[in-house]
Enzyme design. Structure first.
Site: not given
Length: 380
Positions: A43, A130, A132, A167, A179
């Site tokens: 990405d 994790a 995720l 972020e 994400d």
């Protein structure tokens, strides 16, 4: 970030918004975590990705205030750290979980949106560390809730872009936009095929013949520290030597020409570039295989992807390799791979529909026997 995930059962035990702030919320929103089926570390190289949303979600409630104060409560940190506050326009990085909330208001303010103070309650069942997308789920849920409370003219795609800005610039994690896009725009039951160069996306229905398993290795990872930023720098260095803006620019040339140009790079840049280029090919092939319902073919691509992440990109660890090995030994498994940024985190496994629970239980048990760590089965 010292967040920990909660289950739906835990969430019911938390103080509700009214108990915390003595009034009702003006808006609430949620965003799912995600698991990436194919296309890791592509990405931020302008490539293709194929994640899907998870049932685990982050929930955010917001009530507006008459002043410039933001008061926040989180159910995912120790009680002593659960309450935080700051003033709008005075956001400063604290190396603390509240940085994500500050990042969200700072990103909105940069977009010239008029803000007011607010009370915010956060609870999440997306496990952090994790692989995720717990941080993307948090930012997307925060921005959705703030948008709804303030009645801002901001689309879901805008929310994803703002969350990515928040972020990368405020929190300082050099992540790609996968994400945030899937957390804001993904649909349950479909993979989210995204071209990160153009942000064009397509929902790809998942075949009913497959059941997806996600197992956390118990090894936590972080995008802000460790080797994740190093991999980005290596890709930038490879592009500079090849005279490219991004790895995506290698797409048009003939296959052999691309691979021979990559082979001339010094190690480890050759291996890093080879992973990105071949992983993009796997995503494109994987989309077609899912559309055809060909899970055997998709499983073979998952295995090839894991080998590439393990050897060419060097982001796997012994624990995730062990989980993939244990999964591949199961008759009902089509394929397995590391998912997310690596250096710990989780694996995703494609199994025959109906076999997921038993297969996941056996893998977790054998994993404990082999390495003494507890593996958390997050899906099914």
């Amino acid at each position: 970030m010292s967040h920990h995930a909660t289950t739906a059962h835990d969430i019911a035990a938390y103080p509700d918004f009214t108990q915390l702030f003595h009034r009702l919320p003006d808006a609430l929103a949620y965003a799912p975590g995600r698991v990436n089926l194919m296309g890791d570390h592509t990405d931020y190289n302008g490539g293709y990705v194929l994640p899907m949303p998870l049932p685990q979600e982050t929930h955010v409630e917001v009530a507006l205030r008459q002043d410039r104060t933001v008061r926040v409560w989180s159910g995912n940190v120790e009680p002593a750290q659960a309450h935080r506050d700051y003033r709008l326009g005075e956001e400063r990085r604290r190396q603390d979980w509240v940085d994500y909330v500050q990042a969200a208001t700072a990103a909105l303010a940069r977009g010239t949106h008029a803000l007011s103070g607010m009370d915010v309650r956060v609870v999440s069942s997306v496990p952090p560390g994790a692989g995720l997308a717990s941080s993307a789920a948090l930012l997307v849920a925060l921005l959705h809730a703030m948008r709804n409370a303030l009645r801002l003219d901001v689309s879901d795609a805008d929310v994803a872009r703002l969350a990515h800005l928040a972020e990368t610039e405020f929190v300082g994690a050099p992540v790609g936009i996968m994400d945030q896009m899937v957390c804001a725009l993904g649909r349950p039951g479909s993979a989210f095929f995204l071209d990160t160069a153009t942000l064009a996306y397509e929902h790809v229905p998942l075949p009913p013949s497959a059941e997806w398993i996600v197992i956390h290795s118990g090894v936590r990872h972080s995008h802000q520290t460790g080797s994740y930023p190093e991999r980005r720098r290596e890709c930038e260095a490879a592009c500079a030597l090849l005279g490219l803006r991004s790895m995506r620019d290698l797409e048009g040339a003939g296959r052999q020409e691309v691979l021979s140009r990559i082979a001339e790079l010094p190690p480890p840049l050759d291996a890093r570039a080879r992973h990105v280029v071949t992983e993009n090919d796997r995503v494109l092939a994987g989309v077609e295989l899912l559309q055809d319902g060909n899970m055997r073919g998709f499983g073979a691509l998952m295995k090839a992807s894991h080998e590439s992440l393990r050897h060419d990109y060097a982001v796997s660890v012994p624990e995730t390799d062990l989980l993939v090995e244990l999964a591949d030994a199961e008759e009902a498994v089509y394929g397995a791979r590391l998912t997310g940024g690596g250096f710990g985190g989780s694996v995703v496994i494609a199994a025959q529909a109906g076999a997921g629970r038993q297969v996941a239980g056996r893998i977790a048990e054998r994993y404990r026997g082999h390495c003494g760590r507890e593996a958390a089965v997050l899906l099914p």
